[in-house]
Scaffold this active site. Structure first.
Site, short mmCIF file in Angstrom:
data_model
loop_
_atom_site.label_atom_id
_atom_site.label_comp_id
_atom_site.label_asym_id
_atom_site.label_seq_id
_atom_site.Cartn_x
_atom_site.Cartn_y
_atom_site.Cartn_z
N ARG A 66 19.19 16.81 -17.51
CA ARG A 66 20.50 16.40 -18.04
C ARG A 66 21.56 17.47 -17.85
O ARG A 66 22.72 17.17 -17.61
CB ARG A 66 20.36 16.11 -19.54
CG ARG A 66 19.79 14.74 -19.81
CD ARG A 66 20.90 13.73 -19.82
NE ARG A 66 20.35 12.40 -19.90
CZ ARG A 66 21.04 11.34 -20.29
NH1 ARG A 66 22.29 11.44 -20.65
NH2 ARG A 66 20.48 10.17 -20.31
N LEU A 94 27.85 12.22 -22.94
CA LEU A 94 28.38 13.30 -22.10
C LEU A 94 27.84 14.66 -22.57
O LEU A 94 27.59 14.87 -23.76
CB LEU A 94 29.90 13.28 -22.14
CG LEU A 94 30.51 12.05 -21.45
CD1 LEU A 94 32.00 11.94 -21.76
CD2 LEU A 94 30.26 12.09 -19.94
N ASN A 106 36.60 7.46 -25.92
CA ASN A 106 35.60 6.42 -25.69
C ASN A 106 36.03 5.13 -26.39
O ASN A 106 36.70 5.17 -27.41
CB ASN A 106 34.25 6.86 -26.25
CG ASN A 106 33.15 5.84 -26.01
OD1 ASN A 106 33.00 5.31 -24.91
ND2 ASN A 106 32.37 5.55 -27.05
N THR A 107 35.60 4.02 -25.82
CA THR A 107 35.77 2.74 -26.50
C THR A 107 34.40 2.19 -26.83
O THR A 107 33.47 2.25 -26.01
CB THR A 107 36.62 1.76 -25.67
OG1 THR A 107 36.64 0.51 -26.34
CG2 THR A 107 36.10 1.58 -24.27
N HIS A 108 34.27 1.68 -28.06
CA HIS A 108 32.95 1.23 -28.56
C HIS A 108 33.10 -0.16 -29.18
O HIS A 108 34.04 -0.39 -29.95
CB HIS A 108 32.44 2.24 -29.60
CG HIS A 108 31.12 1.83 -30.18
ND1 HIS A 108 29.94 1.99 -29.48
CD2 HIS A 108 30.79 1.26 -31.36
CE1 HIS A 108 28.95 1.54 -30.22
NE2 HIS A 108 29.43 1.08 -31.36
N ASP A 140 32.91 13.60 -29.19
CA ASP A 140 32.33 14.91 -29.48
C ASP A 140 30.88 14.88 -29.00
O ASP A 140 30.48 13.97 -28.27
CB ASP A 140 32.49 15.26 -30.97
CG ASP A 140 31.74 14.30 -31.88
OD1 ASP A 140 30.89 13.51 -31.38
OD2 ASP A 140 31.99 14.34 -33.10
N ALA A 141 30.08 15.86 -29.43
CA ALA A 141 28.72 15.97 -28.88
C ALA A 141 27.78 14.90 -29.41
O ALA A 141 26.67 14.73 -28.89
CB ALA A 141 28.17 17.37 -29.19
N GLY A 142 28.19 14.15 -30.43
CA GLY A 142 27.31 13.14 -31.01
C GLY A 142 27.41 11.81 -30.30
O GLY A 142 28.12 11.65 -29.30
N ASP A 144 28.88 8.44 -30.52
CA ASP A 144 29.92 7.61 -31.16
C ASP A 144 30.34 8.16 -32.53
O ASP A 144 30.61 7.40 -33.47
CB ASP A 144 29.43 6.15 -31.30
CG ASP A 144 29.09 5.53 -29.96
OD1 ASP A 144 29.76 5.86 -28.96
OD2 ASP A 144 28.14 4.74 -29.90
C1 GRF Z 1 32.60 -2.56 -23.63
O1 GRF Z 1 32.49 -3.47 -24.71
C2 GRF Z 1 32.26 -1.17 -24.05
O2 GRF Z 1 32.73 -0.80 -25.30
C3 GRF Z 1 30.75 -1.28 -24.06
O3 GRF Z 1 30.46 -1.96 -22.87
C4 GRF Z 1 31.55 -2.83 -22.56
C5 GRF Z 1 32.03 -2.49 -21.19
O4 GRF Z 1 32.75 -3.53 -20.65
N1 GRF Z 1 30.11 -0.03 -24.22
P1 GRF Z 1 33.47 -3.41 -19.23
O5 GRF Z 1 32.49 -2.76 -18.27
O6 GRF Z 1 34.71 -2.60 -19.40
O7 GRF Z 1 33.77 -4.82 -18.84
#
Ligand code: GRF
Length: 191
Positions: A66, A94, A106-108, A140-142, A144
Site C-alpha cells: 500500500r 488514500l 470525498n463524496t459519500h 483525513d486518514a480515517g 469517511d
Molecule cells: C457515489 O455514490 C459515491 O459516493 C460512491 O459511489 C458512487 C460513485 O458513482 N462511493 P459515480 O461513479 O460517480 O457514478
C-alpha cells in the site's frame, strides 16, 4: 475568486457520473485537469478521455504494498498542477503521501457519521432508516471520518432497493458536489 479556475484532480473507481456532473457544470469556477483511477476500464476514465482530459490508472496490485501504491499515486498527481483532489466514487483509502501533499474532498452516499465505508447505501437500507442521503467531507486518514462540508437528505421509499435508493442519492450527490466545489473555488481560505 482568485488565480483562475480551481484545478481539480478527480479520482474514480466506477461509472463516473459525479465526474460527469463536474465536467458538465455550466460556467464552473473549477476545471478538471486530470482523472485518476485505481482500476482499468472505468466509465470515469472513459468520460475524461472523451473530453481530452489526461488520465492515469494506479492499481494497488502493481505495487509491492500500500505504501508503494500511495507513493505512486502521489507521483502521478504531482505531475499535474493540482489545487484540490476530489475523490468521486474512489473506492480506496488514500495514504499518507497523497494526504500530505493535497487537500482532498470525498463524496459519500450516506449521512455521515452514519454508515461509513464501502456499503453506505446498503447499510442504511438494512438498518431501516427512513432518511439517508449524501455527505461531502474533507478526507483525513480515517474511513469517511473527516470534517463534513455539506450534506443532502434523501427519503427512503417503501420498496426501495439498494439500486433505486442509490440512484436517487446520486442525483443529490452530483448537485451537492458541484455546489461544494463552486464554493471552495470562490473562497480559497481552506488552502
Ligand atoms: C457515489 O455514490 C459515491 O459516493 C460512491 O459511489 C458512487 C460513485 O458513482 N462511493 P459515480 O461513479 O460517480 O457514478
Amino acid at each position: 475568486m482568485s488565480g483562475g479556475p480551481l484545478r481539480l484532480a478527480v479520482l474514480v473507481s466506477g461509472s463516473g457520473t459525479n465526474l460527469q456532473a463536474l465536467l458538465d457544470a455550466p460556467a464552473a469556477p473549477f476545471e478538471v485537469v486530470v482523472v485518476g483511477a485505481d482500476r482499468e476500464d472505468t466509465g470515469g476514465v472513459e468520460r475524461a478521455r472523451a473530453r481530452g482530459i489526461p488520465t492515469f490508472v494506479c492499481r494497488v496490485a502493481d505495487h509491492p504494498d500500500r505504501a508503494g501504491w500511495d507513493a505512486a499515486l502521489a507521483r502521478s498527481l504531482a505531475t499535474h498542477d493540482v489545487d484540490l483532489v476530489v475523490s468521486a466514487g474512489f473506492m480506496k483509502v488514500l495514504g499518507p503521501q497523497v494526504l500530505a501533499a493535497h487537500r482532498v474532498v470525498n463524496t459519500h452516499p450516506a449521512l455521515l457519521p452514519s454508515f461509513p465505508g464501502a456499503h453506505g447505501v446498503r447499510d442504511a437500507l438494512a438498518h431501516g432508516v427512513r432518511v439517508t442521503g449524501c455527505t461531502c467531507h474533507w478526507v483525513d486518514a480515517g474511513v469517511d471520518t473527516g470534517p463534513v462540508i455539506d450534506q443532502r437528505a434523501v427519503r427512503v421509499e417503501d420498496g426501495d432497493t439498494v439500486e433505486t435508493l442509490h440512484e436517487r442519492i446520486k442525483v443529490q450527490e452530483r448537485a451537492m458536489l458541484v455546489e461544494v466545489l463552486t464554493r471552495l473555488a470562490s473562497d480559497r481560505s481552506w488552502r
